[in-house]
Scaffold this motif. Structure first.
Motif, short mmCIF file in Angstrom:
data_model
loop_
_atom_site.label_atom_id
_atom_site.label_comp_id
_atom_site.label_asym_id
_atom_site.label_seq_id
_atom_site.Cartn_x
_atom_site.Cartn_y
_atom_site.Cartn_z
N ALA A 28 78.15 116.21 13.58
CA ALA A 28 77.05 115.23 13.54
C ALA A 28 77.64 113.84 13.34
O ALA A 28 78.57 113.65 12.56
N GLN A 29 77.09 112.89 14.06
CA GLN A 29 77.53 111.50 13.96
C GLN A 29 76.32 110.66 13.53
O GLN A 29 75.26 110.75 14.14
N ALA A 30 76.50 109.89 12.48
CA ALA A 30 75.43 109.02 11.98
C ALA A 30 75.54 107.66 12.66
O ALA A 30 76.59 107.05 12.65
N VAL A 31 74.43 107.19 13.24
CA VAL A 31 74.39 105.88 13.87
C VAL A 31 73.73 104.92 12.87
O VAL A 31 72.57 105.11 12.49
N HIS A 32 74.50 103.92 12.41
CA HIS A 32 74.04 102.98 11.40
C HIS A 32 73.93 101.58 11.98
O HIS A 32 74.69 101.20 12.86
N LYS A 33 73.00 100.81 11.43
CA LYS A 33 72.89 99.38 11.70
C LYS A 33 73.20 98.67 10.40
O LYS A 33 72.53 98.89 9.39
N LEU A 34 74.25 97.84 10.39
CA LEU A 34 74.67 97.12 9.20
C LEU A 34 74.24 95.66 9.33
O LEU A 34 74.66 94.97 10.25
N ARG A 49 75.23 88.52 10.13
CA ARG A 49 75.90 89.41 11.07
C ARG A 49 75.13 90.73 11.16
O ARG A 49 74.63 91.23 10.15
N ILE A 50 75.05 91.27 12.36
CA ILE A 50 74.44 92.57 12.59
C ILE A 50 75.45 93.40 13.37
O ILE A 50 75.91 92.98 14.43
N LYS A 51 75.83 94.56 12.80
CA LYS A 51 76.78 95.47 13.43
C LYS A 51 76.14 96.83 13.57
O LYS A 51 75.33 97.23 12.74
N ARG A 52 76.56 97.54 14.59
CA ARG A 52 76.13 98.92 14.78
C ARG A 52 77.37 99.78 14.84
O ARG A 52 78.31 99.47 15.58
N VAL A 53 77.38 100.87 14.05
CA VAL A 53 78.55 101.75 13.99
C VAL A 53 78.09 103.20 14.08
O VAL A 53 76.94 103.53 13.78
N VAL A 54 79.02 104.04 14.50
CA VAL A 54 78.80 105.48 14.50
C VAL A 54 79.86 106.07 13.57
O VAL A 54 81.03 105.67 13.61
N GLN A 55 79.44 106.99 12.67
CA GLN A 55 80.36 107.56 11.69
C GLN A 55 80.32 109.08 11.76
O GLN A 55 79.25 109.69 11.72
#
Length: 99
Positions: A28-34, A49-55
């Motif tokens: 499972a990969q969590a998609v986050h908006k920072l 700043r707005i970043k999008r990451v997958v963890q």
């Protein structure tokens, strides 16, 4: 005296199952908006700043995403049917000698 700084909040956009690029496990990969906001006297005022990451939930590796990639992954994950998780029946703890 002026107290200023910034604060980052993470918002979970969705969970998708992908093959991790680092560990190679299908996990499972969590998609986050920072979202990082400028704060004045501990009050968040505007986003800096707005970043999008997958963890990866298996190894913890993070990767950057564009806005379009994040939206596509979330839409892809929403279309997948969720499988119910079966839990083992719970057993009552036994206390020998305590009746």
């Amino acid at each position: 005296m002026v107290i200023w700084g910034w604060r980052t909040k993470a918002f979970l956009l969705g969970m998708v199952t992908l093959l991790c690029a680092q560990c190679g496990n299908p996990a499972a990969q969590a998609v986050h908006k920072l979202v990082t906001k400028f704060t004045l006297f501990f009050i968040p005022l505007f986003p800096v700043r707005i970043k999008r990451v997958v963890q990866c939930t298996f190894c913890g590796t993070e990767g950057k995403l564009t806005k379009e990639q994040a939206e596509q992954l979330v839409a892809q994950g929403a279309g997948q049917p969720q499988q119910p998780v079966q839990q083992a029946p719970q057993q009552q703890p036994q206390h020998p000698g305590y009746f």
